[in-house]
Motif scaffolding. Structure first.
Motif, short mmCIF file in Angstrom:
data_model
loop_
_atom_site.label_atom_id
_atom_site.label_comp_id
_atom_site.label_asym_id
_atom_site.label_seq_id
_atom_site.Cartn_x
_atom_site.Cartn_y
_atom_site.Cartn_z
N GLN A 18 39.11 38.70 32.56
CA GLN A 18 40.24 39.62 32.40
C GLN A 18 41.52 39.08 33.02
O GLN A 18 42.56 39.70 32.95
N GLY A 19 41.42 37.94 33.69
CA GLY A 19 42.57 37.34 34.37
C GLY A 19 42.34 37.32 35.87
O GLY A 19 41.75 38.23 36.43
N LEU A 79 41.47 45.73 44.62
CA LEU A 79 40.44 44.91 43.99
C LEU A 79 39.84 45.71 42.83
O LEU A 79 39.49 46.88 43.00
N ARG A 80 39.74 45.09 41.68
CA ARG A 80 39.09 45.73 40.55
C ARG A 80 37.58 45.65 40.75
O ARG A 80 37.04 44.57 41.00
N VAL A 81 36.91 46.78 40.62
CA VAL A 81 35.46 46.86 40.79
C VAL A 81 34.84 47.03 39.40
O VAL A 81 35.33 47.82 38.59
N TYR A 82 33.77 46.29 39.16
CA TYR A 82 33.03 46.45 37.91
C TYR A 82 31.56 46.30 38.22
O TYR A 82 31.15 45.37 38.93
N ALA A 93 37.43 41.89 41.66
CA ALA A 93 38.36 40.96 41.05
C ALA A 93 39.77 41.18 41.57
O ALA A 93 40.16 42.29 41.93
N ASN A 94 40.53 40.08 41.60
CA ASN A 94 41.92 40.12 42.03
C ASN A 94 42.60 38.86 41.51
O ASN A 94 41.95 37.85 41.25
#
Length: 114
Positions: A18-19, A79-82, A93-94
């Motif tokens: 996702q980047g 931070l994006r959590v998945y 993610a970051n």
């Protein structure tokens, strides 16, 4: 005493599709809906010295949830959590790899490779 986060592979920082970058936690068994990923995320927040109620944002729990997305606030970063039950992995993610390196270093003492 803090709980240990059981993982099947060492923590890994890799390119996020996702980047940016993602820190991957490969946890327990695929398709195991009993995997306590929400508790693991709370443990991660505590290892980062964050107050989980204020720093972790996830949608409400639903039975057999999968593909869960949220956020974890850390040190001024979001931070994006998945989490995906099908593959049994949790990612943070970051865009800044350095932020994820710090996260990995701080949580390492709570990781148990099984």
């Amino acid at each position: 005493m803090p709980s240990m986060i059981e993982v099947r592979a060492p923590l890994e920082i890799k390119v996020d599709p996702q980047g940016g970058w993602e820190l991957a936690f490969w946890v327990l068994d695929s398709f195991n809906y009993a995997t306590p990923f929400r508790a693991m995320l709370i443990e991660i927040a505590e290892a980062l010295a964050q107050h989980p109620i204020r720093s972790v944002s996830l949608p409400d729990y639903i039975v057999d949830e999968d593909f869960v997305e949220g956020t974890l606030l850390f040190n001024g970063s979001s931070l994006r959590v998945y989490y995906e039950h099908a593959l049994s992995y949790l990612t943070l993610a970051n865009d800044d790899r350095g932020v994820l390196t710090i996260v990995a270093q701080r949580v390492q003492s709570r990781i148990a490779l099984i």
